[in-house]
Design a protein around this motif. Structure first.
Motif, short mmCIF file in Angstrom:
data_model
loop_
_atom_site.label_atom_id
_atom_site.label_comp_id
_atom_site.label_asym_id
_atom_site.label_seq_id
_atom_site.Cartn_x
_atom_site.Cartn_y
_atom_site.Cartn_z
N VAL A 40 -110.20 -82.18 54.77
CA VAL A 40 -109.92 -83.31 53.91
C VAL A 40 -110.59 -83.22 52.50
O VAL A 40 -111.83 -83.26 52.78
N ILE A 99 -111.54 -82.56 62.41
CA ILE A 99 -111.24 -83.10 61.00
C ILE A 99 -112.83 -82.85 60.31
O ILE A 99 -113.75 -83.17 60.73
N TRP A 117 -108.77 -91.92 59.84
CA TRP A 117 -108.64 -90.59 60.53
C TRP A 117 -108.60 -90.30 61.87
O TRP A 117 -108.21 -89.57 62.71
#
Length: 236
Positions: A40, A99, A117
């Protein structure tokens, strides 16, 4: 403000980072043989390349809001670049093993990002995020005001640990990025500032360059008071 994106298009790094630190943290995680990784705020993909090299069978979704940053990643077999906002990521719930986000979550807010998230992670999945934190408890008032303007709510490592636990994660470790990584990031930035000063005379651009210089001067004087902390988290 598009010129800010353009300023960094000509640089290799968009913020302080260290390939070895990225590699070591990733190597410490228990990930599947072919993990799905969501990077991200990937920028131009410095850390994306490190992750891909460490786990060649991975599938990496590199998400960033600025399309030109992603163009260098198109040729990578393991990477699927996606242009879009970090609060609207192209992943289904419980679909991601890891992530990863270096130096980007501040745009959304630390707690807000972790909360948004978390549903994307599989049970037992990991989240690795770096965030600006106070590394000393006694920052001068001027320094505090500077970082509060850029990163509202800046806190200590312990503050962010509490935020992570409240968002439903267990905290595995909190390594810090070295001062050397900041210096290696700022050196080409200073060179770019000088190039742009000769190239442009628009007031808004010159103001931006002055603010960048101010940030560098503050780091040179007060760099021991703050820095990036990595939060290695596991979804509970």
């Amino acid at each position: 403000m598009d010129f800010i994106f353009t300023f960094f298009e000509e640089l290799t790094m968009l913020g302080p980072g260290d390939d070895q630190v990225t590699r070591e943290i990733f190597g410490s995680l228990d990930t599947p043989e072919s993990p799905v990784i969501l990077d991200v705020g990937s920028g131009k993909g410095r850390q994306t390349r490190v992750l891909a090299a460490a786990k060649p069978d991975s599938r990496i979704i590199a998400a960033d809001i600025h399309l030109p940053y992603l163009r260098e990643l198109v040729r990578m077999r393991e990477v699927s670049p996606v242009c879009g906002s970090m609060d609207s990521l192209p992943c289904k719930k419980n679909s991601v093993d890891l992530i990863w986000s270096e130096g980007a979550i501040y745009t959304m807010g630390f707690s807000a990002g972790l909360t948004a998230w978390r549903p994307l992670l599989k049970e037992g999945g990991h989240l690795v995020v770096s965030e600006i934190c106070w590394h000393r408890s006694d920052p001068p008032e001027g320094l505090r005001r500077f970082w509060e303007e850029d990163c509202p709510g800046i806190g200590s490592d312990d503050d962010r640990i509490r935020d992570a636990e409240a968002a439903g994660y267990s905290v595995i470790a909190t390594p810090r990025l070295s001062r050397k990584a900041w210096e290696e990031y700022y050196t080409p930035v200073m060179e770019q500032i000088e190039v742009w000063r000769k190239r442009f005379d628009a007031p808004e651009i010159l103001d931006f360059l002055s603010e960048m210089e101010k940030e560098i001067r503050i780091f040179e004087e007060y760099g021991s008071y703050y820095g990036y902390t990595f939060f290695i988290l596991k979804k509970e």
